[in-house]
Design an enzyme around this catalytic site. Structure first.
Site, PDB file in Angstrom:
ATOM      1  N   THR A  30       0.935  -1.190  -0.087  1.00 26.21           N
ATOM      2  CA  THR A  30       0.026  -0.087   0.035  1.00 26.21           C
ATOM      3  C   THR A  30       0.772   1.186   0.038  1.00 26.21           C
ATOM      4  OG1 THR A  30      -1.572  -1.311   1.305  1.00 26.21           O
ATOM      5  CG2 THR A  30      -1.981   1.019   1.134  1.00 26.21           C
ATOM      6  N   SER A  81      -0.631   1.009   6.423  1.00 23.66           N
ATOM      7  CA  SER A  81      -1.315   0.110   6.297  1.00 23.66           C
ATOM      8  C   SER A  81      -1.410  -0.665   7.218  1.00 23.66           C
ATOM      9  CB  SER A  81      -1.321  -0.672   5.063  1.00 23.66           C
ATOM     10  OG  SER A  81      -2.456  -1.338   4.705  1.00 23.66           O
ATOM     11  N   GLY A  94       2.836  -5.662  10.834  1.00 29.88           N
ATOM     12  CA  GLY A  94       4.191  -6.381  10.847  1.00 29.88           C
ATOM     13  C   GLY A  94       4.065  -7.416   9.757  1.00 29.88           C
ATOM     14  N   GLY A  95       3.179  -7.516   8.892  1.00 29.94           N
ATOM     15  CA  GLY A  95       3.381  -8.491   7.967  1.00 29.94           C
ATOM     16  C   GLY A  95       4.569  -8.169   6.988  1.00 29.94           C
ATOM     17  N   GLU A 102       7.750   1.202  12.452  1.00 33.97           N
ATOM     18  CA  GLU A 102       6.342   1.679  12.296  1.00 33.97           C
ATOM     19  C   GLU A 102       5.593   2.151  13.606  1.00 33.97           C
ATOM     20  OE1 GLU A 102       5.377  -0.918   8.288  1.00 33.97           O
ATOM     21  OE2 GLU A 102       4.699  -1.721  10.111  1.00 33.97           O
TER      22      GLU A 102
HETATM   23  C1  5RP Z   1       4.527  -3.863   7.468  1.00 34.03           C
HETATM   24  C2  5RP Z   1       2.945  -3.566   7.754  1.00 34.03           C
HETATM   25  C3  5RP Z   1       2.266  -3.093   6.867  1.00 34.03           C
HETATM   26  O1  5RP Z   1       1.437  -2.195   6.914  1.00 34.03           O
HETATM   27  C4  5RP Z   1       0.997  -4.573   6.572  1.00 34.03           C
HETATM   28  O2  5RP Z   1       1.706  -5.810   6.338  1.00 34.03           O
HETATM   29  C5  5RP Z   1       0.303  -4.288   5.117  1.00 34.03           C
HETATM   30  O3  5RP Z   1       0.884  -4.307   4.096  1.00 34.03           O
HETATM   31  P1  5RP Z   1       0.367  -4.234   2.596  1.00 34.03           P
HETATM   32  O4  5RP Z   1       0.335  -2.841   2.291  1.00 34.03           O
HETATM   33  O5  5RP Z   1       1.453  -5.079   1.647  1.00 34.03           O
HETATM   34  O6  5RP Z   1      -0.881  -5.081   2.478  1.00 34.03           O
HETATM   35  O7  5RP Z   1       2.664  -3.692   8.704  1.00 34.03           O
HETATM   36  O8  5RP Z   1       5.085  -4.380   8.622  1.00 34.03           O
END
Ligand code: 5RP
Length: 222
Positions: A30, A81, A94-95, A102
């Site tokens: 995102t 995001s 944290g994905g 963050e």
């Molecule tokens: C990274 C995050 C991202 O905001 C969360 O994983 C969403 O990722 P994406 O925008 O690729 O869907 O927390 O640590």
């Protein structure tokens, strides 16, 4: 398919930027879209505090000024995001393994705008995604034991070393009816660097990109 909705949310979020601001930005797909828009819309920003190397690299490619967090007095708006967010604006993040930066940057910012596609707006946290935790590697066994008291199922994220040289545990099967309690419990375990529950620094505004080509905006401060 979801990327279209992320772009929709990002386009709406960018309107919150006033000229000559210092903003913070997170990490992920995102945010990658958001950075492209920052460039194409020629936003006149003084500088950006970035939460990850990948975001920084992209921002530098577009010649934005990158500021170290310790060098700025304040950050107006933080854009990011989440993996999941609920109606209380509490999040799992944290994905992308950038959760520590963050959490620091968002906590330092006056306003947190969270851009999501509609699949991420959930009734209950933790049904679809695990809670990521960044930990000091030597504490792995100990922390897994402490988490087992919560009934958690823990998977170490493979091939992942964070920007701080740590590892990520993805934690499943937590009872997140009271996520603030769980965030505090996990934060208190020695060796935990950051838990990817954002229930103390929640989002202030959620911008949701929807399949019907509209956006919904939920504003906590109104
Ligand atoms: C990274 C995050 C991202 O905001 C969360 O994983 C969403 O990722 P994406 O925008 O690729 O869907 O927390 O640590």
């Amino acid at each position: 398919m979801f990327n279209k909705l992320k772009i929709l949310a990002a386009k709406s979020a960018i309107k919150y930027i006033k000229n000559h601001n210092i903003i913070g930005i997170g990490s992920g797909t995102t945010i990658s879209n958001f950075i492209d828009l920052l460039y194409t819309e020629k936003k006149n920003i003084i500088g950006i505090v970035s939460a990850s190397r990948s975001s920084t690299k992209k921002l530098q490619k577009y010649n934005f000024n990158i500021y170290q967090i310790n060098k700025v007095k304040k950050i107006g708006i933080y854009f990011d995001s989440a993996d999941e967010i609920n109606h209380k604006m509490q999040m799992i993040k944290g994905g992308g393994a950038a959760l520590t930066n963050e959490k620091i940057i968002s906590s330092f910012s006056d306003l947190f705008i969270c851009m999501i596609d509609e699949s991420k707006y959930v009734k209950n946290l933790g049904i679809l995604h695990p809670v990521p935790i960044e930990i000091i590697p030597l504490a792995e066994k100990f922390i897994i034991k402490q988490l087992s008291y919560l009934g958690a199922i823990v998977k170490k994220r493979i091939n992942t070393i964070t920007e701080h040289g740590n590892i990520i545990l993805d934690v499943y099967n937590l009872n997140l009816c009271e996520p603030l309690k769980i965030e505090k419990y996990i934060n208190n375990i020695p060796g935990v660097v950051t838990v990817g529950l954002f229930t103390q620094r929640c989002a202030d505004i959620i911008i949701i990109g929807k399949h019907n080509n509209t956006v919904s905006i939920i504003n906590k401060k109104i």
